[in-house]
Design a protein around this motif. Structure first.
Motif, PDB file in Angstrom:
ATOM      1  N   ASN A  15      -0.585  13.420  -1.021  1.00 35.76           N
ATOM      2  CA  ASN A  15      -0.859  14.148  -2.250  1.00 35.76           C
ATOM      3  C   ASN A  15       0.157  15.294  -2.314  1.00 35.76           C
ATOM      4  OD1 ASN A  15      -1.814  15.750  -4.320  1.00 35.76           O
ATOM      5  ND2 ASN A  15      -3.959  15.390  -3.796  1.00 35.76           N
ATOM      6  N   TRP A  17       1.138  17.386  -4.688  1.00 36.82           N
ATOM      7  CA  TRP A  17       0.710  18.657  -5.290  1.00 36.82           C
ATOM      8  C   TRP A  17      -0.147  19.453  -4.319  1.00 36.82           C
ATOM      9  CZ3 TRP A  17       3.136  20.770  -9.085  1.00 36.82           C
ATOM     10  CH2 TRP A  17       3.825  19.963  -9.982  1.00 36.82           C
ATOM     11  N   LYS A  18      -1.039  18.769  -3.636  1.00 37.55           N
ATOM     12  CA  LYS A  18      -1.892  19.447  -2.646  1.00 37.55           C
ATOM     13  C   LYS A  18      -1.025  20.020  -1.530  1.00 37.55           C
ATOM     14  CE  LYS A  18      -5.486  18.530   0.741  1.00 37.55           C
ATOM     15  NZ  LYS A  18      -6.229  17.488   1.443  1.00 37.55           N
ATOM     16  N   ASN A  19      -0.081  19.223  -1.028  1.00 36.77           N
ATOM     17  CA  ASN A  19       0.805  19.691   0.037  1.00 36.77           C
ATOM     18  C   ASN A  19       1.652  20.883  -0.412  1.00 36.77           C
ATOM     19  OD1 ASN A  19      -0.193  17.723   1.690  1.00 36.77           O
ATOM     20  ND2 ASN A  19       1.554  16.359   1.484  1.00 36.77           N
ATOM     21  N   ILE A  22      -0.625  23.967  -0.466  1.00 37.48           N
ATOM     22  CA  ILE A  22      -0.911  24.418   0.898  1.00 37.48           C
ATOM     23  C   ILE A  22       0.311  25.148   1.465  1.00 37.48           C
ATOM     24  CG2 ILE A  22      -1.334  23.641   3.265  1.00 37.48           C
ATOM     25  CD1 ILE A  22      -3.046  21.374   2.051  1.00 37.48           C
TER      26      ILE A  22
END
Length: 131
Positions: A15, A17-19, A22
């Motif tokens: 993912n 966008w998630k990475n 973060i």
């Protein structure tokens, strides 16, 4: 089914966008902590603190776990450079101080320095020509 389709079907999807989020926030927290350290001590002391922390975590074998959890936010700063030198030293310690650690100390870090200098030279030249 072709080989590439098989590989694609079993390769875990990330993912992005998630990475990115973060990494953005973990890098921001490191920046905040760095700013606090600079206010209490000095820039050089702050850098030494991050270098020592990254080296200790690498020696304990947990730095990669932090990178898996916090992504590039923790490896792009000086901690990544420290990790590369420490891990090279650990990997080649069995070959001795001269032919092992001494010969391979800057194995990965050397390329980072080289391309950092080359890209800084290119960008400085472009900036000099534009301004």
């Amino acid at each position: 089914m072709s080989y590439q389709e098989l590989v694609d079907s079993v390769t875990p999807k990330e993912n992005k966008w998630k990475n990115m989020m973060i990494a953005f926030f973990s890098g921001g927290v490191m920046g905040l902590l760095s700013e606090l350290l600079v206010n209490v001590f000095d820039v050089n002391v702050m850098l030494i603190i991050w270098i020592v922390i990254a080296s200790i975590l690498t020696g304990m074998g947990v730095f990669d776990d932090f990178v898996d959890k916090f992504k590039m936010g923790v490896i792009i700063p000086i901690t990544g450079f420290s990790h590369s030198i420490t891990s090279s030293s650990i990997d080649y310690k069995s070959e001795g101080f001269i032919t092992g650690i001494g010969s391979n100390y800057m194995k990965l870090a050397g390329s980072v320095i080289l391309y950092g200098i080359v890209s800084a030279t290119i960008f400085a030249t472009i900036r000099g020509l534009l301004w």
